[in-house]
Motif scaffolding. Structure first.
Motif, mmCIF file in Angstrom:
data_model
loop_
_atom_site.group_PDB
_atom_site.id
_atom_site.type_symbol
_atom_site.label_atom_id
_atom_site.label_comp_id
_atom_site.label_asym_id
_atom_site.label_seq_id
_atom_site.Cartn_x
_atom_site.Cartn_y
_atom_site.Cartn_z
ATOM 1 N N TYR A 30 0.823 -1.206 0.000
ATOM 2 C CA TYR A 30 0.000 0.000 0.000
ATOM 3 C C TYR A 30 0.853 1.250 0.000
ATOM 4 O O TYR A 30 1.842 1.349 0.732
ATOM 5 N N ASP A 31 0.374 2.215 -0.777
ATOM 6 C CA ASP A 31 0.846 3.581 -0.699
ATOM 7 C C ASP A 31 0.109 4.230 0.496
ATOM 8 O O ASP A 31 -0.942 3.734 0.898
ATOM 9 N N MET A 32 0.653 5.295 1.050
ATOM 10 C CA MET A 32 -0.044 5.906 2.193
ATOM 11 C C MET A 32 -0.913 7.104 1.792
ATOM 12 O O MET A 32 -2.132 7.060 1.945
ATOM 13 N N ASP A 33 -0.275 8.163 1.268
ATOM 14 C CA ASP A 33 -1.017 9.413 1.077
ATOM 15 C C ASP A 33 -2.026 9.310 -0.053
ATOM 16 O O ASP A 33 -1.679 8.928 -1.175
ATOM 17 N N TYR A 34 -3.247 9.640 0.230
ATOM 18 C CA TYR A 34 -4.381 9.539 -0.695
ATOM 19 C C TYR A 34 -4.698 8.088 -1.059
ATOM 20 O O TYR A 34 -5.408 7.836 -2.021
ATOM 21 N N THR A 35 -4.122 7.133 -0.305
ATOM 22 C CA THR A 35 -4.494 5.731 -0.517
ATOM 23 C C THR A 35 -5.005 5.195 0.820
ATOM 24 O O THR A 35 -6.213 5.056 1.008
ATOM 25 N N LEU A 36 -4.094 4.940 1.758
ATOM 26 C CA LEU A 36 -4.552 4.509 3.088
ATOM 27 C C LEU A 36 -5.113 5.698 3.867
ATOM 28 O O LEU A 36 -5.961 5.529 4.746
ATOM 29 N N GLY A 311 -2.268 2.062 -5.050
ATOM 30 C CA GLY A 311 -1.833 3.448 -4.877
ATOM 31 C C GLY A 311 -2.690 4.416 -5.672
ATOM 32 O O GLY A 311 -3.514 4.005 -6.495
ATOM 33 N N ASP A 312 -2.482 5.700 -5.421
ATOM 34 C CA ASP A 312 -3.315 6.723 -6.072
ATOM 35 C C ASP A 312 -2.575 7.454 -7.193
ATOM 36 O O ASP A 312 -3.181 8.225 -7.911
ATOM 37 N N HIS A 313 -1.250 7.269 -7.307
ATOM 38 C CA HIS A 313 -0.463 8.046 -8.268
ATOM 39 C C HIS A 313 -0.367 7.268 -9.577
ATOM 40 O O HIS A 313 0.204 6.176 -9.609
ATOM 41 N N GLY A 316 3.628 7.020 -10.624
ATOM 42 C CA GLY A 316 4.541 6.488 -9.613
ATOM 43 C C GLY A 316 4.061 5.200 -8.971
ATOM 44 O O GLY A 316 4.873 4.378 -8.543
ATOM 45 N N ASP A 317 2.751 5.008 -8.893
ATOM 46 C CA ASP A 317 2.239 3.823 -8.198
ATOM 47 C C ASP A 317 1.808 2.693 -9.127
ATOM 48 O O ASP A 317 2.003 1.531 -8.802
ATOM 49 N N VAL A 318 1.185 3.017 -10.239
ATOM 50 C CA VAL A 318 0.662 1.906 -11.053
ATOM 51 C C VAL A 318 1.349 1.730 -12.415
ATOM 52 O O VAL A 318 1.611 0.604 -12.826
HETATM 53 MG MG MG Z 1 -0.142 8.450 -2.644
#
Ligand code: MG
Ligand code: IMP
Length: 427
Positions: A30-36, A311-313, A316-318
């Motif tokens: 998990y990503d943290m900001d805007y995800t968890l 993640g939300d990015h 960077g995340d997906v």
């Molecule tokens: Mg994030």
């Protein structure tokens, strides 16, 4: 597509682009900001915006009167740094709507500027708004373009220079601790509580999945924010630290997924976090800093398609995760809740007044929708939506449709929703 699990509201579904059998997933990152942790976008972005603006004022720019306009930009738009414009493009990269600075371009000007252009995000000219953190940047850039055109900014400066300057100041705002310290001091003001997010993770953990936290945030921010968002919703005596098998902060995504860098252990001593280079197995009771996805895979003894990263990015995340490592990917897109409701109510034009729906551009899919389709195996509005399914759910993608499919009325573009039913309004 929504699968065979009981009753989430339609906007809280788990939507599937590529079939995903959760039973085969051994670890969920998990990503943290805007995800968890989901922030009140307007509050967070307004504050980030004010920090950038005030930095510019300190540099002598006459911009003290500028204020954050939350309606000016949405995620998924594209900044044209060469022309000082904010664009919405369709899935092919054709520009469908444009602002110059903060002002809509008229039809002829837009045509003149873009009728031979196909946006390719690999070119540095274009900046895709990948995350909700991008809204402050887009807003202030658009307003500064107005000021630049009016000859009110120090020169000589072009639109590209202006963008670089905004970017530098935004980075500095995120890095220098003052903004983060404000958030930590008053989390209620910035965080939207979701008691079910910790429960969704608990459910996955109980099902035997390893849980990983991989965030770009630094330890000094991650620890208090996770404590605030998670601990009060966990069973007595349990803390967020016990949920995770591996915690990695300051991960430097997307580089985390593409390059090897040194892994450090975060050592807390006298209220300070110190870094000690680390090698050997990871200890679940310790937080780590940096490192790389390859090293993590080795530690877990797992390979790409056994790991789901959430993640939300978009980039960077997906995107990178899918392209480079072939991990399974889930995109968190909070705006989907409004979007699905608007589509159901056929009131596409009522939300986000001038930009319309996030996933549509004209009568086609938007550039954002195309990227979701390419890089996110599944997408959903928030992490707690996993609770509507079991941790072993089999999410099946809908059969792709093509314009010549007999089910579609000839010649009329019809969009299918995730479950294959119905058409939606165009903008
Ligand atoms: Mg994030
Ligand atoms: P994550 O989403 O949990 O990986 O963490 C995002 C982190 O990146 C947060 O600490 C943000 O403050 C930071 N961040 C977001 N946007 C920017 C940016 O444009 N420049 C530098 N840091 C950023």
């Amino acid at each position: 597509m929504r699968s065979q699990y009981s009753g989430p509201p339609p906007e809280r579904g788990l939507f599937c682009n590529r079939t995903l059998n959760m039973r085969a997933i051994k670890a969920v990152g998990y990503d943290m900001d805007y995800t968890l942790i989901h922030y009140r976008v307007e509050a967070w972005e307004r504050r980030a915006y004010e920090y950038i603006r005030d930095r510019l004022v300190e540099q002598g720019w006459p911009v003290a009167d500028l204020t954050f306009d939350p309606m000016l930009a949405i995620r998924g738009l594209i900044i044209d740094t060469a022309k000082g414009n904010l664009l919405k493009a369709n899935r092919f990269g054709f520009v469908k709507k444009a602002l110059h600075g903060s002002k809509p371009m008229d039809f002829d000007a837009q045509r003149e500027a873009y009728n031979r252009t196909i946006i390719d995000l690999a070119d540095r000219r274009w900046v895709f708004l990948n995350t909700l953190f991008s809204l402050s940047e887009a807003c202030i850039y658009a307003q500064l373009v107005d000021r630049l055109d009016a000859g009110q900014l120090p020169g000589p400066m072009g639109y590209v220079d202006l963008y670089e300057h905004v970017r530098k100041n935004l980075d500095a705002t995120h890095m220098q601790g003052r903004l983060k310290a404000e958030i930590i001091a008053d989390p209620e003001r910035y965080v939207i509580d979701d008691p079910e997010t910790p429960l969704a993770l608990l459910d996955q953990k109980s099902a035997g999945k390893k849980l990983l936290l991989i965030t770009n945030s630094e330890w000094a921010y991650t620890e208090p924010m996770m404590h605030f968002a998670f601990d009060k919703h966990l069973p007595d005596g349990m803390t967020w630290r016990q949920l995770f098998d591996v915690v990695i902060v300051s991960a430097r995504k997307p580089e985390f997924f593409t390059t090897r860098s040194t892994l450090f252990e975060v050592v807390e001593a006298n209220g300070e976090a110190l870094l000690r280079p680390h090698s050997g197995p990871l200890n679940r009771s310790k937080p780590y800093f940096g490192g790389s996805a390859l090293e993590l895979e080795r530690h877990l003894g797992l390979s790409g398609d056994e790991i789901l990263y959430v993640g939300d990015h978009m980039f960077g995340d997906v995107h990178v995760t899918k392209n480079v490592l072939r991990w399974r990917t889930a995109l968190i897109l909070r705006e989907l809740e409004d979007e699905v409701r608007a589509i159901a109510a056929f009131r596409a034009t009522e939300i986000r007044i001038h930009w319309g729906l996030l996933t549509r551009a004209g009568n086609d899919k938007s550039h954002l929708a195309r990227q979701v389709e390419r890089y996110a195996d599944i997408y959903t509005s928030r992490v707690s939506n996993f609770l509507f399914a079991t941790p072993f759910v089999y999410l099946r993608s809908p059969r792709g449709s093509l314009p010549h499919d007999p089910s579609l009325p000839g010649g009329t573009p019809v969009f299918t929703t995730g479950d294959g039913a119905g058409s939606v309004p165009t903008e």
